[in-house]
Enzyme design. Structure first.
Site, PDB file in Angstrom:
ATOM      1  N   CYS A  51       0.833  -1.214   0.000  1.00 18.33           N
ATOM      2  CA  CYS A  51       0.000   0.000   0.000  1.00 18.33           C
ATOM      3  C   CYS A  51       0.865   1.261   0.000  1.00 18.33           C
ATOM      4  CB  CYS A  51      -0.926   0.015   1.214  1.00 18.33           C
ATOM      5  SG  CYS A  51      -2.031  -1.398   1.289  1.00 18.33           S
ATOM      6  N   ARG A 134      -7.858  -4.580  -3.027  1.00 16.17           N
ATOM      7  CA  ARG A 134      -7.450  -3.401  -3.821  1.00 16.17           C
ATOM      8  C   ARG A 134      -8.457  -3.226  -4.960  1.00 16.17           C
ATOM      9  NH1 ARG A 134      -2.391  -2.649  -1.704  1.00 16.17           N
ATOM     10  NH2 ARG A 134      -1.552  -4.589  -0.874  1.00 16.17           N
TER      11      ARG A 134
HETATM   12  C1  BEZ Z   1       0.586  -4.624   1.876  1.00 11.99           C
HETATM   13  O1  BEZ Z   1       1.792  -4.831   1.882  1.00 11.99           O
HETATM   14  O2  BEZ Z   1       0.115  -3.568   1.473  1.00 11.99           O
HETATM   15  C2  BEZ Z   1      -0.314  -5.690   2.352  1.00 11.99           C
HETATM   16  C3  BEZ Z   1       0.041  -7.000   2.167  1.00 11.99           C
HETATM   17  C4  BEZ Z   1      -0.785  -8.006   2.643  1.00 11.99           C
HETATM   18  C5  BEZ Z   1      -1.956  -7.689   3.307  1.00 11.99           C
HETATM   19  C6  BEZ Z   1      -2.320  -6.361   3.455  1.00 11.99           C
HETATM   20  C7  BEZ Z   1      -1.500  -5.361   2.989  1.00 11.99           C
END
Ligand code: BEZ
Length: 236
Positions: A51, A134
């Site tokens: 993110c 997402r």
């Molecule tokens: C992330 O790195 O943005 C992420 C990865 C796995 C679950 C939620 C967020």
């Protein structure tokens, strides 16, 4: 436990309305965005690496989207103070792929009740019960959903593709055409299929010099890059 269930919005639907608190104040959606294209997108959680890479990339590209009359608005099921602290950390501490001191100026919605995330089908229990996937909703100036794209938690989005989607939709509207696979401004566009085989055959025979028909149902025509950019980006 009973939970509110919503039909997932679909392409062609009016964007569901909501009122929310964001890092840039209250928003009334989609009313506040009337007259603009808008990308409403969700991310799983603040202070997570994928993110963070996405926010830095999207914030860096924001002027380019704004130039195409497209605003950005993010959402996660985190609270406002988490959002503020995360965006401050990004600005003050994170350097990534040549981007640093990145300020996220577009609003980020707090949705701790998951009301908006549920309304927009951003919660996918098979992937996570507690984090939004997402999701990307591209909404036109009349508040109609024009494209929906979903990615799982582990996969960061391609923001060049999202920009291509916005420009392609605007081009389709402005020139009454469709855009073929991998289309970029300057590539040939698709002339809509005529209603019947007879009309299409006639069109094939009377086509203009800049049109190529590969068969009766598949005609393309030239549309140069400057013409596209002038129209959709209002360039002189
Ligand atoms: C992330 O790195 O943005 C992420 C990865 C796995 C679950 C939620 C967020």
């Amino acid at each position: 436990m009973e939970q509110n269930t919503y039909a997932m919005p679909r392409i062609g639907d009016q964007a569901p309305e909501f009122k929310a608190v964001t890092t840039q104040g209250q928003v009334q959606f989609p009313g506040d965005y009337s007259g603009s294209w808008v990308i409403l997108f969700s991310h799983p959680a603040d202070f997570t690496p994928v993110c963070t890479s996405e926010f830095m990339t999207f914030a860096s590209l924001e002027p380019k989207f704004n130039e195409a009359n497209c605003k950005l608005i993010g959402l996660s099921v985190d609270g406002l103070y988490s959002h503020i602290a995360w965006l401050r950390t990004i600005k003050e501490k994170i350097e990534y792929r040549g981007m640093k001191q990145v300020e996220v100026n577009f609003p980020l919605i707090e949705d701790i009740t998951m009301e908006v995330a549920l309304k927009y089908g951003m919660m996918m229990p098979g992937e996570s019960n507690t984090k939004a996937v997402r999701a990307v909703f591209v909404i036109d100036p009349k508040g109609v959903i024009r494209t929906i794209i979903y990615y799982p938690l582990s996969l960061g989005r391609n923001f060049d593709e999202l920009y291509r989607v916005v420009i392609a939709l605007q081009t389709a509207d402005a020139f009454a055409v469709a855009t073929p696979a991998d289309w970029q401004p300057g590539d040939d566009v698709i002339v809509p299929t005529a209603g019947s085989c007879g009309i299409a055959k006639e069109r094939m025979e009377n086509k203009s010099a800049d049109t190529t028909c590969h068969d009766w149902f598949f005609c393309t025509r030239k549309l140069d890059k400057d013409t596209v950019l002038k129209k959709v980006l209002n360039r002189p």
